[in-house]
Design a protein around this motif. Structure first.
Motif, short mmCIF file in Angstrom:
data_model
loop_
_atom_site.label_atom_id
_atom_site.label_comp_id
_atom_site.label_asym_id
_atom_site.label_seq_id
_atom_site.Cartn_x
_atom_site.Cartn_y
_atom_site.Cartn_z
N LEU A 91 0.82 -1.21 0.00
CA LEU A 91 0.00 0.00 0.00
C LEU A 91 0.86 1.26 0.00
O LEU A 91 0.41 2.32 -0.46
N SER B 35 1.41 2.11 9.01
CA SER B 35 0.30 1.18 8.75
C SER B 35 0.43 -0.07 9.62
O SER B 35 1.53 -0.60 9.83
N ALA C 127 -6.91 5.62 -1.04
CA ALA C 127 -6.18 4.57 -0.31
C ALA C 127 -7.06 3.34 -0.11
O ALA C 127 -6.60 2.20 -0.24
N ALA D 188 -7.24 1.44 -3.30
CA ALA D 188 -5.98 0.71 -3.51
C ALA D 188 -5.94 -0.54 -2.66
O ALA D 188 -5.49 -1.61 -3.10
N ALA D 189 -6.43 -0.43 -1.43
CA ALA D 189 -6.47 -1.60 -0.54
C ALA D 189 -7.40 -2.68 -1.10
O ALA D 189 -7.10 -3.87 -1.00
#
Length: 201
Positions: A39, A44, A89, A92-93
């Motif tokens: 990612l 994270s 984000a 994208a995950a």
């Protein structure tokens, strides 16, 4: 019958290594930890039920996914607090974690103070890291995060230790007004893992 309390009361280092061993023995969690760096998001972590529920399943001999609803991931990026940045984000995950047996919930902890008051009716402090978000979980027992370090080893964040987790003891975190959340999560947990003891608020 399994001895589900076999790590309760053990030294901190022994409990940390037991948790790492349980994570390594769980393909879903190792898969998530290995994909997480792709990612490219700062600070994270894998957090919440995917970890502590896995521990309880492992120690009681239940199937690995029992009681786990999703995979919670935190990151902290204060460089862009817009919803649009977080949404990119999240998308994208969705791509990176495609194919997992559970949905992934990714949240930027730098933004929580922006939406928390409207959703929960009280103020929430602006945070400085994902660790600070873990510090505020409704139960001390649930405050655990994991990720891979630069050498591929499992790094843990356990601000209140692991003895409550390995003792199947849910202890409220009174740092915030989390009573309702603690009690709701405790009721649900007891329904899945009757071995759990709940400390009242």
């Amino acid at each position: 019958m399994t001895n589900h309390l076999r790590f309760a009361g053990q030294p901190d280092a022994a409990q940390a290594e037991a948790l790492r061993a349980i994570i390594r023995a769980t393909p879903l969690l190792t898969d998530v930890l290995e994909r997480l760096p792709a990612l490219g998001l700062p600070d994270s972590w894998l957090v919440s039920g995917a970890i502590y529920n896995t521990v309880w399943n492992h120690l009681t001999g239940r199937s690995p996914l029992t009681g786990i609803n999703d995979i919670d991931l935190f990151y902290f990026d204060a460089s862009d607090l817009s919803y649009e940045a977080e949404d990119r984000a999240i998308k994208a995950a969705d791509r990176i974690f495609a194919g997992l047996p559970l949905p992934v919930q990714l949240r930027n902890q730098a933004r929580v103070h922006l939406w928390y008051p409207e959703r929960f009716g009280e103020a929430y402090p602006a945070l400085n890291s994902s660790r600070e978000a873990i510090d505020r979980f409704a139960s001390l027992t649930h405050a655990v995060g994991a990720r891979l370090d630069g050498k591929g080893e499992i790094e843990l964040y356990t601000p209140f230790g692991l003895d409550d987790l390995f003792s199947f003891r849910l202890v409220p975190n009174r740092r915030m007004n989390n009573r309702a959340t603690h009690e709701k999560k405790a009721e649900r947990a007891r329904g899945v893992w009757p071995e759990i003891v709940v400390e009242a608020w």
